[in-house]
Design a protein around this motif. Structure first.
Motif, short mmCIF file in Angstrom:
data_model
loop_
_atom_site.label_atom_id
_atom_site.label_comp_id
_atom_site.label_asym_id
_atom_site.label_seq_id
_atom_site.Cartn_x
_atom_site.Cartn_y
_atom_site.Cartn_z
N ALA A 108 0.85 -1.20 0.00
CA ALA A 108 0.00 0.00 0.00
C ALA A 108 0.88 1.24 0.00
CB ALA A 108 -0.90 0.00 1.23
N THR A 109 0.38 2.32 -0.59
CA THR A 109 1.12 3.57 -0.62
C THR A 109 0.82 4.34 0.66
OG1 THR A 109 0.90 3.63 -3.01
CG2 THR A 109 1.47 5.68 -1.92
N ASN A 110 1.86 4.70 1.38
CA ASN A 110 1.70 5.48 2.60
C ASN A 110 2.30 6.86 2.40
OD1 ASN A 110 0.49 3.50 4.30
ND2 ASN A 110 2.47 2.47 4.39
N TYR A 111 1.45 7.87 2.52
CA TYR A 111 1.89 9.25 2.37
C TYR A 111 2.36 9.80 3.71
CZ TYR A 111 0.03 9.64 -2.35
OH TYR A 111 -0.19 9.49 -3.69
N ASN A 112 3.29 10.73 3.65
CA ASN A 112 3.71 11.46 4.85
C ASN A 112 2.69 12.56 5.10
OD1 ASN A 112 6.28 10.07 5.08
ND2 ASN A 112 6.87 11.19 3.24
#
Length: 190
Positions: free
Chosen positions: A31-35
């Motif tokens: 999964a893409t995890n954004y800051n």
């Protein structure tokens, strides 16, 4: 006490489908995890910035109306004039693939203002436990203006001919959160 989503009859179908697909496509999920940064509370809403590499997004969100769902207004740097609405519902399992599961009619209304009709795409993202509803409306700017001054946002999604799904979101702080999201987006430098 937070309300539970009225998604109960809807989730078993998708959980079964996704579990079956997950068994066939078992493997590592990414999964893409954004800051996140610049988070600020505005009553029951929050505004914040999201970044990953060069990608920069800005969000105003209500995460208090339901314990398993959050409703957000989003914009991307370089396209601040094209915001979008998204509902995220927490599922029991990580999703094995990214897919658009369905497209359905959607109606939104703030208090007793205009009924905004559009469409919603039901989307899953590989490696994510969220089920996303991405809503497209022809008069989104008017809805955002109404949200800024309103008390309650009502959402109706027609999952089938006689199968509506209703949700309601408290708008306390929405106006401030949306205005700040728009300011942050406008100030972003790519």
């Amino acid at each position: 006490m937070p309300r539970r989503s009225r998604l109960a009859p809807f989730l078993p179908l998708f959980s079964t489908l996704f579990l079956s697909a997950g068994l066939l496509l078992a493997g590592p999920a990414a999964a893409t995890n954004y800051n996140t940064s610049d988070a600020r509370a505005h009553g029951g809403w929050h505004s914040l910035a999201l970044s990953l590499g060069e990608a920069r997004h800005f969000r105003a969100l209500d995460q208090h109306s339901y314990s398993d769902s959050l409703f957000s207004v989003n914009a991307s740097a370089g396209a601040c004039d094209l915001p979008w609405l998204e509902l995220r519902v927490e599922l029991d399992a990580y999703q094995p693939e990214s897919a658009t599961v369905n497209r359905v009619p959607a109606d939104l209304r703030v208090d007793y203002e205009t009924i905004h009709s559009g469409h919603a795409a039901f989307v899953t993202e590989r490696g994510d436990r969220g089920f996303y509803v991405r809503i497209a409306l022809p008069e989104l700017d008017l809805l955002l203006d109404e949200m800024a001054d309103g008390e309650l946002l009502r959402l109706r999604l027609m999952r089938g001919e006689d199968d509506p799904w209703f949700m309601a979101f408290d708008l306390t702080g929405a106006g401030e959160a949306i205005a700040r999201m728009q300011r942050l987006c406008g100030q972003a430098v790519r």
